[in-house]
Design an enzyme around this catalytic site. Structure first.
Site, PDB file in Angstrom:
ATOM      1  N   CYS A 131       0.609  -1.109  -0.237  1.00 15.42           N
ATOM      2  CA  CYS A 131       0.270   0.167  -0.458  1.00 15.42           C
ATOM      3  C   CYS A 131       0.587   0.929   0.043  1.00 15.42           C
ATOM      4  CB  CYS A 131      -0.978   0.168   1.087  1.00 15.42           C
ATOM      5  SG  CYS A 131      -1.552  -1.587   1.552  1.00 15.42           S
ATOM      6  N   HIS A 272      -3.638   7.021   2.780  1.00  7.88           N
ATOM      7  CA  HIS A 272      -3.873   5.286   1.898  1.00  7.88           C
ATOM      8  C   HIS A 272      -4.876   5.694   2.397  1.00  7.88           C
ATOM      9  CE1 HIS A 272      -3.900   1.375   1.441  1.00  7.88           C
ATOM     10  NE2 HIS A 272      -4.036   1.485   2.527  1.00  7.88           N
ATOM     11  N   ASN A 302      -9.987  -0.753   0.361  1.00 11.23           N
ATOM     12  CA  ASN A 302      -8.600  -0.116   0.031  1.00 11.23           C
ATOM     13  C   ASN A 302      -8.284  -1.240  -1.244  1.00 11.23           C
ATOM     14  OD1 ASN A 302      -6.114  -0.802   0.296  1.00 11.23           O
ATOM     15  ND2 ASN A 302      -5.685  -1.911   2.782  1.00 11.23           N
TER      16      ASN A 302
HETATM   17  O1  UT7 Z   1      -4.026  -2.358   3.613  1.00  6.18           O
HETATM   18  C1  UT7 Z   1      -2.656  -1.988   4.576  1.00  6.18           C
HETATM   19  C2  UT7 Z   1      -3.118  -1.820   5.970  1.00  6.18           C
HETATM   20  N1  UT7 Z   1      -4.233  -2.405   6.630  1.00  6.18           N
HETATM   21  C3  UT7 Z   1      -5.111  -2.369   7.004  1.00  6.18           C
HETATM   22  O2  UT7 Z   1      -4.540  -0.813   7.734  1.00  6.18           O
HETATM   23  C4  UT7 Z   1      -6.663  -2.771   8.161  1.00  6.18           C
HETATM   24  C5  UT7 Z   1      -6.312  -2.697   9.745  1.00  6.18           C
HETATM   25  N2  UT7 Z   1      -7.488  -3.313  10.339  1.00  6.18           N
HETATM   26  C6  UT7 Z   1      -8.320  -2.823  10.001  1.00  6.18           C
HETATM   27  O3  UT7 Z   1      -8.904  -2.465   9.563  1.00  6.18           O
HETATM   28  C7  UT7 Z   1      -9.522  -3.612  11.670  1.00  6.18           C
HETATM   29  O4  UT7 Z   1      -8.459  -4.255  12.186  1.00  6.18           O
HETATM   30  C8  UT7 Z   1     -10.157  -4.566  10.421  1.00  6.18           C
HETATM   31  C9  UT7 Z   1     -11.646  -3.720   9.687  1.00  6.18           C
HETATM   32  C10 UT7 Z   1      -9.731  -5.602   9.889  1.00  6.18           C
HETATM   33  C11 UT7 Z   1     -11.286  -4.894  11.461  1.00  6.18           C
HETATM   34  O5  UT7 Z   1     -12.284  -4.398  12.321  1.00  6.18           O
HETATM   35  P1  UT7 Z   1     -11.612  -4.420  13.720  1.00  6.18           P
HETATM   36  O6  UT7 Z   1     -12.621  -3.779  14.653  1.00  6.18           O
HETATM   37  O7  UT7 Z   1     -10.311  -4.746  14.068  1.00  6.18           O
HETATM   38  O8  UT7 Z   1     -12.290  -6.023  14.331  1.00  6.18           O
HETATM   39  P2  UT7 Z   1     -11.922  -7.481  14.701  1.00  6.18           P
HETATM   40  O9  UT7 Z   1     -10.723  -7.948  13.721  1.00  6.18           O
HETATM   41  O10 UT7 Z   1     -11.871  -7.076  16.268  1.00  6.18           O
HETATM   42  O11 UT7 Z   1     -13.452  -8.246  14.722  1.00  6.18           O
HETATM   43  C12 UT7 Z   1     -14.573  -8.520  16.244  1.00  6.18           C
HETATM   44  C13 UT7 Z   1     -15.901  -8.627  15.610  1.00  6.18           C
HETATM   45  C14 UT7 Z   1     -15.521 -10.459  15.693  1.00  6.18           C
HETATM   46  O12 UT7 Z   1     -15.705 -11.094  16.755  1.00  6.18           O
HETATM   47  P3  UT7 Z   1     -15.668 -11.391  17.556  1.00  6.18           P
HETATM   48  O13 UT7 Z   1     -14.329 -12.144  17.814  1.00  6.18           O
HETATM   49  O14 UT7 Z   1     -16.415 -10.203  18.366  1.00  6.18           O
HETATM   50  O15 UT7 Z   1     -17.102 -12.213  18.152  1.00  6.18           O
HETATM   51  C15 UT7 Z   1     -15.450 -10.330  14.486  1.00  6.18           C
HETATM   52  O16 UT7 Z   1     -15.153 -12.229  13.821  1.00  6.18           O
HETATM   53  O17 UT7 Z   1     -16.502  -8.851  14.132  1.00  6.18           O
HETATM   54  C16 UT7 Z   1     -16.319  -9.788  13.712  1.00  6.18           C
HETATM   55  N3  UT7 Z   1     -15.568  -9.835  12.068  1.00  6.18           N
HETATM   56  C17 UT7 Z   1     -17.226  -9.601  11.517  1.00  6.18           C
HETATM   57  N4  UT7 Z   1     -18.284  -9.464  11.327  1.00  6.18           N
HETATM   58  C18 UT7 Z   1     -18.723  -9.146  10.296  1.00  6.18           C
HETATM   59  C19 UT7 Z   1     -14.828  -9.893  11.603  1.00  6.18           C
HETATM   60  N5  UT7 Z   1     -14.820  -8.981   9.921  1.00  6.18           N
HETATM   61  C20 UT7 Z   1     -16.204  -9.331  10.167  1.00  6.18           C
HETATM   62  C21 UT7 Z   1     -17.072  -8.600   8.759  1.00  6.18           C
HETATM   63  N6  UT7 Z   1     -18.350  -9.098   9.562  1.00  6.18           N
HETATM   64  N7  UT7 Z   1     -16.939  -8.768   7.756  1.00  6.18           N
END
Ligand code: UT7
Length: 345
Positions: A131, A272, A302
């Site tokens: 990225c 980004h 992204n």
């Molecule tokens: O370009 C390169 C750089 N990349 C980035 O900068 C990405 C950085 N990371 C992020 O943007 C975020 O961490 C994400 C958007 C990927 C995830 O968001 P988050 O707030 O960190 O969520 P999480 O991974 O902590 O997941 C929270 C909950 C989980 O469920 P439980 O364990 O709390 O029951 C996940 O299983 O959300 C669940 N979850 C979803 N639910 C519905 C994860 N993905 C999804 C989804 N839909 N698509």
């Protein structure tokens, strides 16, 4: 015997290196296919509400089966050339920043060169900084132009991430999209214009936080690795999120400090576009209003190396960048790479 005459070969003097390197034109291309959150939620266990709240993404563009990264790259490049009022014959350097090359070998830049009809004397290569790839490419092109040995460079960020996403993994498939953006870089005799400075870096010890584990020389593709989906993006989202905010903030602060500037002097920040919450956090840490940031993550998701050049092109066309303005580009991605760049227009 008459004395030998000294023959002087007439040659034109080598051109002087430019005083600064400037962006002469920008262009972008988004494929026609539109994938909305509600459409995605029919394929995996997710919802429009979750995706919008956690990422700010509402839809993304998806390239057609016949549309390769090089096709999108060439379209963005043609738009940038038209904007710069130059032709392919004027280009002697082409850099394609991508993690989704058409083929593992050769470079997508060579495929784009042929599609655009660039001279065979042009240097063409790919650059993989994920990225942050566009900022790395811009810095590389600028240094090569500043050497006086190249006149006009095309720097393209282009990605077909839909080809390397695991469409069954809801934690990643909702995030990514396809597209391309490009700029033409040239020299200028006016000091203080164009690329004022860059700050690049990488945190290689965190490679495994965001990677494609299979298909390379350390783990060549096998039927088992393909069945396991090892050729698709794997990300530890939470850890990447924290590092992204910290590295982008530091890269922005460092470059401002290096040039004796305050964040308030930046007319437009082009970050980004990975996640709206990351952009909001950076705005908060830099104490800048969110309105100072150009944001299109809601429409494209992204797009990795394509994200900043698409946003830059849209920001210019939306009138967000005026002559004399300072623009800050800042990125973070797999590697983990990061970078910032300051541009005076
Ligand atoms: O370009 C390169 C750089 N990349 C980035 O900068 C990405 C950085 N990371 C992020 O943007 C975020 O961490 C994400 C958007 C990927 C995830 O968001 P988050 O707030 O960190 O969520 P999480 O991974 O902590 O997941 C929270 C909950 C989980 O469920 P439980 O364990 O709390 O029951 C996940 O299983 O959300 C669940 N979850 C979803 N639910 C519905 C994860 N993905 C999804 C989804 N839909 N698509």
């Amino acid at each position: 015997m008459s004395p030998p005459t000294v023959v002087t070969l007439s040659s034109s003097p080598a051109p002087l290196p430019p005083v600064s390197t400037v962006i002469l034109g920008t262009g972008s291309y988004a494929p026609a296919g539109l994938l909305t959150n509600s459409e995605l939620s029919k394929r995996v266990d997710t919802s429009d509400e979750w995706i919008v709240t956690r990422t700010g993404i509402r839809e993304r563009r998806i390239a057609g089966p016949e549309e390769a990264t090089s096709d999108m790259a060439a379209k963005a490049a043609l738009a940038a050339l038209a904007d710069a009022k130059l032709t392919p014959a004027d280009i002697d350097l082409l850099i394609v920043a991508t993690i989704t090359p058409d083929l593992p070998m050769p470079a997508t830049a060579c495929i784009v060169q042929a599609k655009l009809g660039l001279p065979t004397t042009a240097a063409c290569f790919d650059l993989n900084a994920a990225c942050s790839g566009f900022i790395y490419g811009l810095d590389t092109a600028s240094a090569m132009i500043a050497s006086g040995r190249y006149r006009h460079a095309l720097v393209i960020g282009a990605e077909k991430l839909s080809a390397i996403v695991d469409w069954k993994d809801r934690t990643t498939c909702v995030l990514f999209g396809d597209g391309a953006g490009a700029v033409v870089v040239g020299g200028s005799s006016r000091p203080g214009l164009g690329l004022v400075g860059t700050r690049l870096g990488a945190i290689g010890e965190s490679v495994d936080l965001l990677c494609i584990p299979g298909g390379g020389s350390s783990a060549p593709a096998t039927p088992a690795s393909i069945a396991a989906g090892d050729h698709t993006i794997k990300m530890k989202g939470k850890e990447v999120f924290k590092l992204a905010v910290r590295a982008m903030e530091e890269a922005a602060r460092d470059i401002l400090e290096q040039h004796g500037l305050h964040a308030d002097q930046i007319a437009c920040v082009i970050p980004h576009q990975a996640n709206l919450r990351i952009i909001e956090a950076i705005a908060q840490y830099l104490e800048l209003p969110l309105e100072r940031f150009f944001i299109n993550v809601d429409r494209y998701g992204n797009t990795s190396a394509a994200s900043i050049p698409i946003a830059l092109d849209e920001a210019r066309r939306a009138g967000r960048i005026k002559p004399g303005d300072l623009t800050l580009l800042v990125a973070f991605g797999a590697g983990l790479t990061y970078g910032s760049a300051l541009i005076r227009w």
